[in-house]
Design an enzyme around this catalytic site. Sequence first.
Site, short mmCIF file in Angstrom:
data_model
loop_
_atom_site.label_atom_id
_atom_site.label_comp_id
_atom_site.label_asym_id
_atom_site.label_seq_id
_atom_site.Cartn_x
_atom_site.Cartn_y
_atom_site.Cartn_z
CD GLU A 158 -2.72 -1.42 2.61
OE1 GLU A 158 -2.73 -0.47 3.40
OE2 GLU A 158 -3.20 -2.44 2.78
CD GLU A 263 -4.49 -7.74 2.15
OE1 GLU A 263 -5.45 -7.10 2.50
OE2 GLU A 263 -3.56 -7.65 2.04
#
Length: 374
Positions: A158, A263
């Site tokens: 991220e 995820e």
Amino acid sequence: MKTKLFLFGAYLLLFTQACVTSKSPEVLKDALKDKFLIGTALNIGQIWEKDSLADKVIKRQFDAIVAENCMKSMYLQPKEGEFFFDDADRFVEFGEQNNMFVTGHCLIWHSQAPDWFFTDDEGKEVSKEALIERMKDHITTVVSRYKGRIKGWDVVNEAILDDGSWRDSKFYKIIGEDFIPVAFEFAHAADPGAELYYNDYDEWHTGKCEAIVRLVNSLKEKGLRIDGVGMQGHLGMDYPSLDEYRAAIDAYSSAGVKVLVTELDVSALPSSRQNTGANIADTEAYRQEMNPYANGLPDSVSFAWNRRMGDLFTLFIDNSDKIARVTLWGVTDGDSWKNDFPMPGRTDYPLLFDRQYKAKPVVKEIINKLRIKN
Ligand code: G3I
């Protein structure tokens, strides 16, 4: 004569059984074995096998695992030079004992990094050189500990925003964008055989997708190893569209790396914004109207959810030449972080197994779809 007939009958029975078994996978990992690895994230209780029902689902259905939390830097090195590996060691042993592909998550992330990482002995902001040295020490200590055992690493998580700009994290502020190549360099040096991934959410936003492709190309131009892009896959019932998601899969694959859905969860709950984001800091105050299914999912919503997850798996299966792994971010609905994000105290239904550890209809649908294809 009777012996011959008996033997022939036995052979016929065994042959029929073999055909039926080989052609009729009953679990996800067998059904998907020629497509991609199917994984799940494990919480601490599941890593230590405290939940026998979850343990059964994990071992039966999945051939890949990732630790939901215990391998993040705040847990592995809470204080400088003081490492805590008990949970991570158990996690890796669990994967090896069950012949699973083990992924390490995650080495460098702006969130869940311990405060000491960014401050010097006087409590001031650490220098660029010192922070790089700390990154090197953390990555080298952790990756070399599991050399040859953890098969792939989420090296950086991220680092890019939805519009494609750099996240203004402390890693970026202090080192600049070079913090990413150095992280990949340190990880590769510690275990040259491990796959290395960049991982992010909202991975289908055009701006972010283009920036991630630029990042992949830049790492390759520097001669650094990057094997895959992790598309986290924290999705909604009707966003992103399958076409948008397919375009991102194609873009990452065209950059010459594996695509991993790392995820996956599909929230069944209303969202105040088209929130596929997973920036853990982006929380919202609880509002009753945003938690409409606290006592169970209406059949109509359950049907729509199973159809949405089924459509996503059809997309993954149809693109299995590009996708190496699909990992669910949790085992059962009760385990999911989505029950508390972006709003605490909600009841969501984002995963393949319900709160009674029962497979949702889409699981059988995925298996049957592949049985026909096999
Ligand atoms: O273990 C403590 C417990 O002792 C304490 O009582 C409790 C209340 O404070 O907190 C517990 O720790 C929580 C931990 O999850 C384990 O449940 C942390 O507060 C909480 O912040 C942590 O949230 C995790 C989050 O990452 C932040 O690390 C979620 O479980 C996890 O699903 C989520 O996963 C991230 C991925 O790593 C990266 N991509 C986005 C994804 C969702 O945010």
